[in-house]
Design a protein around this motif. Structure first.
Motif, PDB file in Angstrom:
ATOM      1  N   LEU A 184       7.263  10.992  -0.871  1.00 35.36           N
ATOM      2  CA  LEU A 184       7.456  10.333   0.547  1.00 35.36           C
ATOM      3  C   LEU A 184       6.181   9.153   0.375  1.00 35.36           C
ATOM      4  O   LEU A 184       5.190   9.720   0.275  1.00 35.36           O
ATOM      5  N   ARG A 204       1.022  15.632  10.088  1.00 33.39           N
ATOM      6  CA  ARG A 204       2.181  16.194  11.228  1.00 33.39           C
ATOM      7  C   ARG A 204       3.050  17.238  10.655  1.00 33.39           C
ATOM      8  O   ARG A 204       3.562  18.246  11.284  1.00 33.39           O
ATOM      9  N   MET A 205       3.631  17.206   9.501  1.00 31.79           N
ATOM     10  CA  MET A 205       4.036  18.358   9.004  1.00 31.79           C
ATOM     11  C   MET A 205       3.528  19.563   8.165  1.00 31.79           C
ATOM     12  O   MET A 205       4.298  20.717   8.778  1.00 31.79           O
ATOM     13  N   ASP A 257       8.664  16.628  10.666  1.00 36.60           N
ATOM     14  CA  ASP A 257       8.809  17.707  11.210  1.00 36.60           C
ATOM     15  C   ASP A 257       9.637  17.593  11.840  1.00 36.60           C
ATOM     16  O   ASP A 257      10.002  18.559  12.485  1.00 36.60           O
ATOM     17  N   ASP A 258      10.588  17.028  11.964  1.00 37.12           N
ATOM     18  CA  ASP A 258      11.371  16.490  13.629  1.00 37.12           C
ATOM     19  C   ASP A 258      12.747  18.232  12.867  1.00 37.12           C
ATOM     20  O   ASP A 258      12.945  17.663  12.128  1.00 37.12           O
ATOM     21  N   GLU A 266       0.064   5.804   7.796  1.00 33.43           N
ATOM     22  CA  GLU A 266       0.280   6.912   8.581  1.00 33.43           C
ATOM     23  C   GLU A 266       1.176   7.998   7.860  1.00 33.43           C
ATOM     24  O   GLU A 266       1.689   8.982   7.885  1.00 33.43           O
ATOM     25  N   THR A 267       1.274   7.574   6.976  1.00 34.26           N
ATOM     26  CA  THR A 267       1.937   8.471   5.605  1.00 34.26           C
ATOM     27  C   THR A 267       0.796   9.638   5.208  1.00 34.26           C
ATOM     28  O   THR A 267       1.550  10.786   4.878  1.00 34.26           O
ATOM     29  N   ARG A 280      11.356   8.725  13.582  1.00 33.74           N
ATOM     30  CA  ARG A 280      11.120  10.437  13.275  1.00 33.74           C
ATOM     31  C   ARG A 280      10.488  10.790  12.471  1.00 33.74           C
ATOM     32  O   ARG A 280      11.501  10.144  10.980  1.00 33.74           O
ATOM     33  N   PHE A 281       9.665  12.016  12.365  1.00 29.36           N
ATOM     34  CA  PHE A 281       9.226  12.026  11.265  1.00 29.36           C
ATOM     35  C   PHE A 281      10.310  13.573  10.640  1.00 29.36           C
ATOM     36  O   PHE A 281      10.732  14.165  10.646  1.00 29.36           O
ATOM     37  N   GLY A 335       9.123   7.526   4.417  1.00 29.56           N
ATOM     38  CA  GLY A 335       8.065   7.091   6.153  1.00 29.56           C
ATOM     39  C   GLY A 335       9.186   7.564   7.232  1.00 29.56           C
ATOM     40  O   GLY A 335      10.489   8.315   6.773  1.00 29.56           O
ATOM     41  N   HIS A 336       8.983   7.348   8.055  1.00 29.03           N
ATOM     42  CA  HIS A 336       9.923   7.561   9.215  1.00 29.03           C
ATOM     43  C   HIS A 336      11.195   7.100   9.447  1.00 29.03           C
ATOM     44  O   HIS A 336      11.379   6.167   8.763  1.00 29.03           O
ATOM     45  N   HIS A 372       1.878  11.511   8.637  1.00 31.67           N
ATOM     46  CA  HIS A 372       3.366  12.165   8.193  1.00 31.67           C
ATOM     47  C   HIS A 372       2.857  13.454   7.964  1.00 31.67           C
ATOM     48  O   HIS A 372       3.422  14.562   8.262  1.00 31.67           O
TER      49      HIS A 372
END
Length: 326
Positions: free
Chosen positions: A161, A203-204, A141-142, A196-197, A138-139, A133-134, A200
């Motif tokens: 992941l 987000r990517m 995609d950062d 959340e995953t 920060r995920f 995870g984060h 995630h």
């Protein structure tokens, strides 16, 4: 007729040093290294093999349990990750026909994480790495993690992941107000981890990660972390006219993401996963020792699949994706 080979991709261990560093041995369910769960996580040999044999599981791809070293400072995380990967490599070397490995990475230092991934793949023979995870909110995609994702892509290594606990602000806003056990499980294995995953991964997609790294191969567990059920609605609400991307979210996900059965062993979510992702992108997993091997393995006995699709689920897709010998 020969017995079908079974490979499980999400099965966990830990090292005592990391467990102490993250305070895991103070948790009620793992208090002390002699608790049943802690003992199972520490074992990299005969007890683990016996549990596999009882269920008819031929090979485990092992990974350090969440959150690993990801929330520790780099000076602490880097040597702990290296030592954990060396310990796992020794276990794989002792039982190369039964064990394979995903590296644990010090993601608080992305360049060092990329270097440790390369060492784990090229020197230790691992098939990829698990990212929990984060990393301190920060995920992946950062942009700071592009150096790590580029290394996954260049090495042809798989990125699994896995969930991690939500950041405190999310935990307090969404999951507080119940007795501690209810709040924790609601935020984690009962629901929150998986939401959340899935987010995630989205987000990517939204950040263009798969445009920048088109060969990156991602695996998520738990029947797709809610994505199979929601993917059509995601497409409806996030078309290219909204996102500015070249393709629909589902097109990226179905090209770059694979899913496993870890922790979910009933037929309806399996049918949904197969209907959306197809038989070539769903892989068997247990999530041992958090889930019993026997429960996970029973899914293969009751799954309403053709012999060819069952073989893909049980071992064929894992062999192809991870480059494992058949």
């Amino acid at each position: 007729m020969p017995r079908m080979r079974v490979i499980s991709l999400e099965d966990h261990f830990w090292t005592a040093d990391i467990a102490r560093a993250i305070g895991a041995l103070r948790n009620p369910d793992t208090a002390g290294s002699d608790s049943p769960l802690a003992a199972n996580l520490l074992d990299l040999g005969e007890h683990r093999l016996a549990a596999m044999d009882e269920a008819g599981i031929d090979l485990q791809v092992m990974s350090h349990t969440t959150p690993g070293v990801q929330h520790l400072d780099p000076d602490t995380a880097i040597p702990l990750a290296r030592a954990a990967n060396d310990a796992l490599a020794r276990a794989v070397a002792e039982h190369p026909d039964r064990f394979a490995g995903f590296a644990t990475l010090p993601t608080s230092a992305p360049e060092a994480a990329a270097d440790e991934l390369e060492r784990a793949v090229t020197e230790l023979g691992f098939t990829g790495a698990m990212v929990n995870g984060h990393t301190n909110g920060r995920f992946l995609d950062d942009p700071a993690f592009d150096v790590l994702l580029e290394r996954f892509e260049r090495l042809g290594a798989v990125l699994y992941l896995h969930p991690a606990e939500p950041v405190p602000a999310v935990r307090d806003a969404y999951y507080a107000g119940f007795n501690p056990a209810v709040s924790w499980f609601l935020s984690a294995a009962a629901f929150g981890w998986h939401a959340e995953t899935g987010l995630h991964v989205l987000r990517m997609v939204m950040a263009g990660v798969f445009d920048r790294h088109p060969r990156l191969q991602l695996v998520v567990g738990h029947m797709g972390e809610m994505l199979p059920f929601m993917l059509a609605r995601v497409d409806d609400n996030l078309p290219p006219a909204v996102t500015g991307l070249d393709r629909l979210p589902s097109e990226y996900i179905l090209a770059n993401v694979h899913i496993t059965t870890s922790g979910l062993f009933s037929i309806p979510p399996l049918q949904c996963a197969l209907a959306v992702f197809g038989a070539d992108r769903v892989l068997f997993s247990v999530d041992w020792p958090y889930a019993p091997n026997t429960d996970g393995r029973r899914l293969l006995d009751i799954a309403p699949l053709s012999p060819d699709d069952l073989a893909r689920l049980a071992h064929g897709n894992a062999e192809r994706l991870l480059g494992l010998p058949s």
